[in-house]
Design an enzyme around this catalytic site. Structure first.
Site, mmCIF file in Angstrom:
data_model
loop_
_atom_site.group_PDB
_atom_site.id
_atom_site.type_symbol
_atom_site.label_atom_id
_atom_site.label_comp_id
_atom_site.label_asym_id
_atom_site.label_seq_id
_atom_site.Cartn_x
_atom_site.Cartn_y
_atom_site.Cartn_z
ATOM 1 N N ARG A 1 -77.564 -43.480 101.769
ATOM 2 C CA ARG A 1 -77.345 -42.040 101.670
ATOM 3 C C ARG A 1 -76.086 -41.820 100.844
ATOM 4 N NH1 ARG A 1 -73.130 -42.387 103.678
ATOM 5 N NH2 ARG A 1 -72.683 -40.234 103.188
ATOM 6 N N GLY A 2 -75.783 -40.540 100.588
ATOM 7 C CA GLY A 2 -74.626 -40.248 99.732
ATOM 8 C C GLY A 2 -75.102 -40.228 98.290
ATOM 9 N N ALA A 3 -74.588 -39.241 97.537
ATOM 10 C CA ALA A 3 -75.119 -38.976 96.195
ATOM 11 C C ALA A 3 -75.162 -40.212 95.294
ATOM 12 C CB ALA A 3 -74.282 -37.874 95.549
ATOM 13 N N ARG B 1 -85.448 -36.889 98.529
ATOM 14 C CA ARG B 1 -84.383 -36.010 99.000
ATOM 15 C C ARG B 1 -84.047 -35.013 97.884
ATOM 16 N NH1 ARG B 1 -79.507 -38.281 102.243
ATOM 17 N NH2 ARG B 1 -79.594 -36.100 102.883
ATOM 18 N N GLN C 1 -71.841 -38.416 109.959
ATOM 19 C CA GLN C 1 -71.443 -39.396 108.931
ATOM 20 C C GLN C 1 -69.932 -39.617 108.930
ATOM 21 O OE1 GLN C 1 -73.629 -36.910 108.448
ATOM 22 N NE2 GLN C 1 -75.086 -37.316 106.827
ATOM 23 N N ASP D 1 -72.755 -33.430 96.431
ATOM 24 C CA ASP D 1 -74.103 -33.936 96.167
ATOM 25 C C ASP D 1 -74.678 -33.343 94.888
ATOM 26 O OD1 ASP D 1 -74.847 -35.453 98.840
ATOM 27 O OD2 ASP D 1 -73.626 -33.705 99.294
ATOM 28 N N ASN E 1 -72.338 -29.599 99.067
ATOM 29 C CA ASN E 1 -71.893 -30.782 99.821
ATOM 30 C C ASN E 1 -72.403 -30.627 101.247
ATOM 31 O OD1 ASN E 1 -70.408 -33.279 99.835
ATOM 32 N ND2 ASN E 1 -68.912 -32.290 101.151
ATOM 33 N N LYS E 2 -72.135 -31.632 102.070
ATOM 34 C CA LYS E 2 -72.637 -31.628 103.453
ATOM 35 C C LYS E 2 -72.314 -30.317 104.146
ATOM 36 C CE LYS E 2 -74.621 -34.208 104.924
ATOM 37 N NZ LYS E 2 -76.104 -34.169 104.915
HETATM 38 O O1 MRU Z 1 -77.006 -36.384 103.807
HETATM 39 P P1 MRU Z 1 -76.091 -37.391 103.179
HETATM 40 O O2 MRU Z 1 -75.355 -38.238 104.144
HETATM 41 O O3 MRU Z 1 -76.756 -38.160 102.069
HETATM 42 O O4 MRU Z 1 -75.049 -36.412 102.527
HETATM 43 C C1 MRU Z 1 -74.320 -36.713 101.456
HETATM 44 C C2 MRU Z 1 -72.942 -36.877 101.829
HETATM 45 O O5 MRU Z 1 -72.575 -37.918 102.293
HETATM 46 C C3 MRU Z 1 -71.980 -35.807 101.662
HETATM 47 O O6 MRU Z 1 -72.459 -34.570 101.425
HETATM 48 C C4 MRU Z 1 -70.894 -36.292 100.743
HETATM 49 O O7 MRU Z 1 -69.779 -35.567 101.002
HETATM 50 C C5 MRU Z 1 -71.253 -36.199 99.292
HETATM 51 S S1 MRU Z 1 -72.145 -37.525 98.745
HETATM 52 C C6 MRU Z 1 -70.926 -38.401 97.965
#
Ligand code: MRU
Length: 374
Positions: A54-56, A97, A210, A251, A261-262
């Protein structure tokens, strides 16, 4: 970054079988460190959708390797059939996603490289090279984000000698969200490694936690002082001068500076603005969406299964991992995974090319090749 003193990236080719991609199953952290083999495009799609990765940045890198796996399984008899297979594999990966733009970016970068191949053998070679390039570039860009961002922390440290710089972060934009270093965490690691005292307020980041599970774990492995807080605590800390700086990841960020972002990031940005706390977003260029102007209206926001809100898992005293129900059984729950922070609330963007303001002119000054060209 280090796990138990050993250097890891978040994704790599298996040493004795380079047709297999290996990842760390992030669903199991922080209680178990499990490495998983990905052998098919379906394995890769599952790993992204179910959030083993996960994470961009890491989603993008995984999609890059996913296209390499697709090339290994493409029909070998003719180039056109192989290309059709690869386009379909790319669509399957893109559908996993919706919010992180790195996914689409990585698949498109692979397809562009693959078009140049004259044979299926060449496709495999090109796809492997491109996947490695995407991963190496991701790590290098995050390292440079650290080099640029550390100046912000240094400047605050000089104003309060002997005291730690308190940084608040949301979710996990750490090395686990990328191939190495992380985006929001890269300046923090760089500061810590230079001996600048830092302390990180880690938002737990409901519903998947997370922050509590991943950011706390990776900061701990690197020896960075940190404190996990419930998501709603940040505003109170800012009112009492206990946060010097917010750094979050992204993201997807529009070329005008709106930041997806999250979920919960927007509320932290509002609190930061109300308390004059600088609010920075760290991101590599692969996270910019050069086609979107209005983030609030145009960025697709993923809605995930409501079980993530209703249930939580954790380790019991006797070491078992258990899932428990938090809500009344029949209460409906909604699970919006991201929100958009408008550019006006963002103090600046920390990129691999330097720090800029969150507006079109300033962003395009750093990326002039993107003027008039998505
Ligand atoms: O749903 P996720 O865990 O894939 O979400 C992404 C993230 O971890 C966050 O939004 C993060 O701050 C940006 S991704 C580098």
């Amino acid at each position: 970054m280090k796990v138990g003193g050993k250097h890891y990236r978040t994704i790599w080719l298996k040493a004795d079988d380079p047709s297999v991609v290996q990842i760390i199953d992030q669903r199991k952290l922080p209680h178990e460190f499990v490495i998983v083999d990905l052998k098919t495009v379906d394995d890769v799609a599952f790993a992204i959708r179910a959030m083993l990765v996960r994470g961009a940045g890491l989603i993008g890198a995984t999609a890059g390797y996913g296209m390499y796996i697709a090339a290994l399984h493409a029909p070998t008899h003719d180039r056109e059939a192989a290309m059709r297979y690869l386009v379909e594999a790319g669509e399957k990966l893109k559908a996993t996603r919706p919010t992180a733009v790195n996914l689409e970016w990585a698949v498109n970068r692979q397809l562009l490289a693959l078009q140049r191949a004259e044979s299926v053998e060449e496709m495999i070679a090109f796809a492997k090279d491109t996947a490695q390039q995407i991963a190496d570039e991701d790590a290098e860009f995050c390292r440079r984000i650290g080099e640029h961002g550390v100046s912000l922390i240094e400047a605050i440290a000089q104003r309060k000698p002997g005291e730690p710089v308190n940084i608040l972060t949301h979710c996990n934009a750490g090395w686990l969200a990328f191939v190495d270093y992380g985006s929001a965490t890269a300046p923090i690691y760089a500061a810590h490694d230079r001996g600048i005292p830092v302390h990180v307020w880690v938002d737990e980041t409901r519903p998947r936690n997370q922050g509590a599970r991943l950011t706390a774990w990776e900061l701990g492995e690197h020896g960075v002082p940190h404190t996990v807080i419930a998501d709603n605590v940040g505003g109170h800390l800012m009112q009492h001068g206990m946060v010097d700086l917010c750094i979050v990841g992204s993201d997807r960020t529009t070329y005008t500076g709106d930041v997806a972002n999250k979920v919960g990031t927007y509320l932290k940005a509002l609190a930061a603005r109300d308390n004059n706390v600088p609010f920075y977003v760290a991101l590599p260029s692969s996270t910019f969406d050069w086609t979107l102007r209005d983030g609030v209206r145009e960025i697709p926001i993923e809605q995930r299964n409501n079980e993530e809100v209703k249930y939580m898992d954790g380790r019991t005293a006797d070491g078992r991992i258990e899932t428990v129900l938090l809500t009344p059984e029949n209460s409906p729950a909604a699970n919006y995974a991201f929100d958009v922070t408008p550019a006006r609330l963002v103090t600046g963007l920390i990129t691999e090319r330097g720090i800029c303001e969150a507006n079109e002119e300033s962003i395009l000054r750093l990326y002039p090749e993107k003027r008039n060209k998505p």
